[in-house]
Design a protein around this motif. Structure first.
Motif, short mmCIF file in Angstrom:
data_model
loop_
_atom_site.label_atom_id
_atom_site.label_comp_id
_atom_site.label_asym_id
_atom_site.label_seq_id
_atom_site.Cartn_x
_atom_site.Cartn_y
_atom_site.Cartn_z
N LYS A 35 0.82 -1.22 0.00
CA LYS A 35 0.00 0.00 0.00
C LYS A 35 0.85 1.27 0.00
CE LYS A 35 -3.68 -2.38 2.42
NZ LYS A 35 -4.39 -2.54 3.68
N TRP A 38 -0.62 3.91 -2.19
CA TRP A 38 -2.07 4.07 -2.14
C TRP A 38 -2.40 5.27 -1.26
CZ3 TRP A 38 -4.62 -1.38 -1.11
CH2 TRP A 38 -4.20 -2.29 -2.09
N TRP A 40 -5.33 6.96 1.44
CA TRP A 40 -6.44 6.69 2.36
C TRP A 40 -7.49 7.77 2.10
CZ3 TRP A 40 -7.81 2.77 5.32
CH2 TRP A 40 -8.62 2.95 6.43
N ARG A 41 -8.67 7.38 1.66
CA ARG A 41 -9.68 8.33 1.22
C ARG A 41 -11.04 8.07 1.86
NH1 ARG A 41 -6.70 11.86 -0.07
NH2 ARG A 41 -6.05 12.33 -2.15
N TRP A 47 -13.87 5.69 5.45
CA TRP A 47 -12.47 5.79 5.09
C TRP A 47 -11.98 4.42 4.66
CZ3 TRP A 47 -9.73 10.16 4.67
CH2 TRP A 47 -10.23 11.31 5.27
N ASN A 48 -11.20 4.41 3.57
CA ASN A 48 -10.63 3.16 3.09
C ASN A 48 -9.50 3.49 2.11
OD1 ASN A 48 -10.29 0.41 2.77
ND2 ASN A 48 -12.47 0.04 2.40
N TRP A 49 -8.74 2.46 1.78
CA TRP A 49 -7.64 2.64 0.83
C TRP A 49 -8.17 2.77 -0.58
CZ3 TRP A 49 -3.09 3.97 2.49
CH2 TRP A 49 -2.66 3.57 3.74
N ARG A 83 3.03 1.61 8.94
CA ARG A 83 1.80 1.10 8.31
C ARG A 83 0.57 1.52 9.09
NH1 ARG A 83 3.72 -4.67 5.66
NH2 ARG A 83 5.71 -3.84 4.95
N PRO A 87 -2.88 5.74 7.56
CA PRO A 87 -4.26 6.25 7.50
C PRO A 87 -4.45 7.54 8.31
CG PRO A 87 -4.27 3.89 7.78
CD PRO A 87 -2.84 4.33 7.97
N TYR A 90 -2.87 10.44 6.32
CA TYR A 90 -3.66 10.88 5.17
C TYR A 90 -4.96 11.55 5.59
CZ TYR A 90 -0.52 8.72 1.80
OH TYR A 90 0.57 8.41 1.03
N GLN A 91 -5.56 11.13 6.70
CA GLN A 91 -6.78 11.80 7.16
C GLN A 91 -6.48 13.23 7.58
OE1 GLN A 91 -8.77 7.96 9.12
NE2 GLN A 91 -9.81 9.82 9.69
N VAL A 94 -5.54 15.16 3.89
CA VAL A 94 -6.26 14.74 2.69
C VAL A 94 -6.21 15.82 1.60
CG1 VAL A 94 -8.56 15.49 3.47
CG2 VAL A 94 -8.34 13.57 1.88
#
Length: 131
Positions: A35, A38, A40-41, A47-49, A83, A87, A90-91, A94
């Protein structure tokens, strides 16, 4: 343009750049896993990858990890922390990783934010936003 100019670099420079890329991509893969690039959106009310590599993540991750090759062992020791931190990172950021914004200011901001992520995870074992 870079490829055209890059092809005219001396062979030793091209070899050095190849080594830099190979060492960086190996470190990124070991630390961040599949990931790595990738995002995190928040989509469909959760929220998910975003399960595909993005240049928004790739450019910043590769740059920052290339600047931290000298502490590769330390980053590897924190792989699980990284890892878990992605998330949260990225939150908090964003907007900065919106793929529609790709001017030089945005690119530098992403590099700076990823650099802070690395420092935070190494220092605290998690991402602590510096807001």
């Amino acid at each position: 343009m870079y490829l055209k100019q890059g092809n005219s670099f001396p062979e030793s420079t091209r070899d050095d750049l190849a080594t830099l890329f190979e060492e960086t991509i190996a470190l990124v893969r070991e630390v961040l896993g599949e990931k790595a690039f990738w995002l995190w959106r928040f989509r469909h009310n959760q929220w998910n990858w975003l399960a595909r590599p993005t240049t928004s993540a790739y450019d910043a991750v590769m740059y920052v990890f290339s600047q931290n090759l000298h502490r590769a062992a330390e980053l590897r020791r924190h792989a699980e922390d990284f890892r878990a931190a992605m998330p949260v990172f990225y939150q908090h950021h964003v907007q900065a990783f919106d793929a529609r914004t790709t001017n030089m200011t945005n690119l530098r901001e992403r590099d700076m934010l990823l650099g802070r992520l690395v420092e935070s995870v190494v220092e605290h074992g998690r991402y602590v936003p510096s807001e």
